[in-house]
Design a protein around this motif. Structure first.
Motif, mmCIF file in Angstrom:
data_model
loop_
_atom_site.group_PDB
_atom_site.id
_atom_site.type_symbol
_atom_site.label_atom_id
_atom_site.label_comp_id
_atom_site.label_asym_id
_atom_site.label_seq_id
_atom_site.Cartn_x
_atom_site.Cartn_y
_atom_site.Cartn_z
ATOM 1 N N LEU A 86 -7.517 -2.841 -1.559
ATOM 2 C CA LEU A 86 -6.437 -2.535 -0.647
ATOM 3 C C LEU A 86 -6.411 -3.897 0.232
ATOM 4 O O LEU A 86 -7.625 -4.615 0.294
ATOM 5 N N THR A 124 -15.566 -4.142 3.307
ATOM 6 C CA THR A 124 -14.535 -5.015 3.756
ATOM 7 C C THR A 124 -14.841 -6.665 3.440
ATOM 8 O O THR A 124 -16.143 -6.475 3.296
ATOM 9 N N THR A 144 -9.686 4.907 7.129
ATOM 10 C CA THR A 144 -10.826 5.560 6.473
ATOM 11 C C THR A 144 -10.230 6.768 5.552
ATOM 12 O O THR A 144 -10.516 6.913 4.528
ATOM 13 N N ALA A 153 0.838 -1.157 0.042
ATOM 14 C CA ALA A 153 -0.007 -0.018 -0.086
ATOM 15 C C ALA A 153 0.759 1.147 0.058
ATOM 16 O O ALA A 153 0.451 2.182 -0.565
ATOM 17 N N THR A 213 -16.994 2.618 1.060
ATOM 18 C CA THR A 213 -16.084 1.592 1.507
ATOM 19 C C THR A 213 -16.706 0.362 1.844
ATOM 20 O O THR A 213 -17.812 0.196 2.377
ATOM 21 N N LEU A 235 -10.559 1.316 -5.635
ATOM 22 C CA LEU A 235 -9.148 1.047 -4.775
ATOM 23 C C LEU A 235 -9.333 -0.356 -4.397
ATOM 24 O O LEU A 235 -10.660 -0.698 -3.528
ATOM 25 N N THR A 255 -7.083 7.885 5.066
ATOM 26 C CA THR A 255 -6.066 7.504 4.167
ATOM 27 C C THR A 255 -6.802 6.766 2.790
ATOM 28 O O THR A 255 -6.587 7.471 1.697
ATOM 29 N N GLU A 256 -7.773 5.969 3.068
ATOM 30 C CA GLU A 256 -8.499 5.359 1.878
ATOM 31 C C GLU A 256 -8.959 6.312 1.095
ATOM 32 O O GLU A 256 -8.976 6.295 -0.249
ATOM 33 N N SER A 257 -9.656 7.351 1.517
ATOM 34 C CA SER A 257 -10.625 8.237 0.799
ATOM 35 C C SER A 257 -9.474 9.162 0.034
ATOM 36 O O SER A 257 -9.781 9.569 -0.892
ATOM 37 N N ILE A 289 -3.932 1.392 6.938
ATOM 38 C CA ILE A 289 -5.297 1.461 6.021
ATOM 39 C C ILE A 289 -6.445 2.150 6.842
ATOM 40 O O ILE A 289 -7.007 1.473 7.900
ATOM 41 N N VAL A 299 -12.569 0.378 -2.094
ATOM 42 C CA VAL A 299 -12.814 1.817 -1.828
ATOM 43 C C VAL A 299 -13.265 2.346 -3.155
ATOM 44 O O VAL A 299 -12.519 2.178 -4.151
ATOM 45 N N HIS A 315 -10.063 -4.616 1.505
ATOM 46 C CA HIS A 315 -10.826 -3.097 1.617
ATOM 47 C C HIS A 315 -11.051 -2.762 0.348
ATOM 48 O O HIS A 315 -10.076 -2.774 -0.838
#
Lengths: 407, 407
Positions: free
Chosen positions: A346, A377, A323, A306, A375, A344, A325-327, A321, A366, A364
């Motif tokens: 991940l 999982t 929320t 990642a 998002t 995405l 950072t994911e966004s 990981i 996204v 994950h």
């Protein structure tokens, strides 16, 4: 009673296990859907008396037999000879067959090798089945109780010849009452779960329920007899799909094209006219590979960590990981690519867990879209190839759910 | 003469084509390697008299038969009954089998359902084959000429039972002389080409030459009888590989692990300790996907046009695929990723040609390394999925050739 059919495969590579005989399964599915009862598959090697003996057995046992393999030009291609031996027919040189074989070579700028002349020798009285897809013509003949059709063993040529030459003959020669097959397709839910959910509805004894776990989907099959009332059939399929829930991405009916998950996503993407960019970690390029057919996928990036993915997307600090950072990663991908949607893929955990078949990883998904970021999982376990494939499928399925308003 | 073996598969799901019978191929490979001659595969559905009739046929035709399926607890699991009917043996309740089935359920915190008692009924005189991996015990017995072994149809349970319970019995009961199989693996060259190149060496009649075109490789197989002199065997395999040429990426021997192209590249990459970055167009993520196992692949980018790929790599003007552009793209990828090697997979032609199965495209492979940039081209035709796969394989093979000093 439906007419009885058999499948007969010739080839040393099949009996020695070098080739899996998937021709037999493919032909059986077609025959069952057409209304035949398939009673037996047999494979034998390149041995003339075994082959002839088997043809004699089948001639008194079945109404129809589809045979594959043994039509090539080499010494171990014995099918025509075996027919001659089994049913005491002479071989005849078929001028038109020879012309077609010569034409096949001519179209490729080559002269027909002498050895290929053998393929134009057909048993007397046989119906030639033209091979528009390769060199070996097939043929068909009635022997005692059974109508035999002989097709090449190369799957592509065999399938074409079945659809275009053999199927019309079967439809003419037999009174068939085709069954109707509905196939409910899902990802991300196992057979036993599905079975349990279906336990809540009553499936009439006349309907055969079956499951087939394939690499990219689980298929729940409902096989209806030809005289099952249409409305009841539609109701039952709808009820089954509803009980299985929103893991269902397609319902196929016999005769229609088979829809895989990428094709289901394509239908939704094309309907909305949106474009997509993808970034992958655990799936390692498989999302892009599965969507290679579709122009709405503009670009894809994948990285083995990642952290490296962050670098690729120009996002500076990656603190695990979360929320946030994911966004920002998904938004960076969407902005950088100019695509309408950015997906995405991940995973949480180190690369060690990815490689260890006994360790599970958390996937994950996204998705950045004009309404913000969604998002989801999921967890997966098993060898790396399985994790990789599940990561690709579940991310694509997450996109499917979003497009259907489910995520 | 080697002892004759047959494979017999029971199950409605096999004859109707819902399941592909890969048990038969798996078992055949094992039996051939052990030194049996496999003469026939047969699959029949859940019909008692068909099953019994088939067992009687096999009992006089083969020395050994491995049977799979039909050992479950439900009404359509008829194997034991069919044995009883075919060979006039009574069924006997096996206390130890029942204890094991109860134990299987107990270990899962469940009580054995009454229906599973049926699985403890074995034909009189049969040898019980313990199933340590599921509920259904197998069994074995001699009937006339043939030693029959009955195993479950679930592939995992069947394979375990074969290796641990059936194989030792076979080794005791038969005098076996195992064959030796060498498999020469290539990409980028067709069967007929290979055949022509091998025409220049003499292959003794005792050695069986075979070909198998798989999606990711063409396999040239040399099967040697057990008593073939070792030195001559090694010489022949080496001569064959040399005549086929540098398209050969691996030679497998029976008993050793099978090496695919990515694994062959892995061996070379690991030996030199280098890392790789990839950019893909026609292969659309498949290079990355095929190398997912290996940590030396740092990152991969793919785009649906070369223009977009330029944007991804930060190279400004793209004026078509020319040596200069290719080099600057590959160098940009190498510099941007920090990898030791940068592999670029490009193609000439528009996306229309990629989708049209009758149009061919020219694939370009470009590799940036510390000695500069190496390039190669190849052509491919066929449906998109084939072009995509060929693009990935040929680019990987280009890397393999570079690492071996061939490109």
């Amino acid at each position: 009673m439906p007419p009885k059919a058999e499948i007969f495969s010739q080839g040393e590579e099949i009996v020695t296990g070098q080739t899996i005989d998937d021709n037999a399964a493919w032909l059986s599915q077609r025959l069952v859907e057409m209304g035949f009862q398939v009673i037996r598959h047999t494979a034998v090697g390149d041995n003339l008396s075994d082959l002839a003996g088997l043809l004699q057995e089948i001639a008194v046992r079945a109404d129809c037999c589809i045979c594959t393999g043994g039509l090539g030009p080499t010494l171990d291609d014995l099918t025509a000879e075996a027919v001659v031996k089994a049913f005491r027919l002479p071989l005849q040189f078929d001028v038109e067959a020879c012309r077609q074989i010569e034409g096949y070579f001519a179209a490729r700028g080559r002269i027909m090798p002498e050895v290929n002349r053998k393929q134009a020798l057909l048993p007397q009285g046989a119906l030639r089945l033209d091979n528009d897809w390769g060199t070996a013509p097939g043929f068909a003949l009635q022997a005692q109780r059974c109508w035999f059709a002989f097709a090449p063993g190369v799957p592509y040529e065999m399938r074409q010849m079945f659809e275009e030459k053999i199927r019309p003959q079967l439809e003419q020669r037999f009174v068939l009452q085709p069954c109707l097959l509905a196939t409910i397709k899902t990802v991300g839910i196992g057979e036993s779960d599905i079975q349990q959910r279906l336990g809540q509805i009553t499936i009439p004894a006349a309907v055969r329920l079956g499951f087939r776990a394939r690499r990219d989907e689980v298929q729940t099959k409902l096989l209806f007899p030809h005289d099952f009332p249409t409305e009841e059939r539609l109701d039952l399929v709808a009820a089954a799909a509803e009980h299985i829930g929103d893991a269902v991405f397609a319902v196929d009916y016999s005769g229609s094209d088979s829809v895989d998950l990428a094709a289901a996503v394509d239908a939704l993407m094309s309907a909305t006219g949106q474009s997509l960019a993808v970034a992958e970690t655990a799936s390692q390029g498989l999302i892009a590979a599965k969507c290679a057919n579709y122009d709405w996928l503009l670009e894809s990036r994948c990285a083995n960590t990642a952290q490296r993915l962050c670098r690729l997307l120009g996002v500076d600090d990656f603190s695990g990981i979360e929320t946030e950072t994911e966004s920002s990663l998904a938004n960076a991908l969407r902005a950088g690519s100019g695509a309408d949607l950015a997906l995405l893929q991940l995973y949480a955990g180190d690369r060690g867990a990815l490689h260890d078949k006994d360790k599970s990883i958390i996937l994950h998904h996204v998705l950045a879209h004009d309404g913000g970021v969604s998002t989801g999982t999921a967890s997966t376990v098993g060898p790396l190839a399985r994790k990789q494939n599940q990561a690709a499928l579940l991310a694509l399925d997450f996109l499917r759910r979003y497009l259907q308003g489910l995520a």
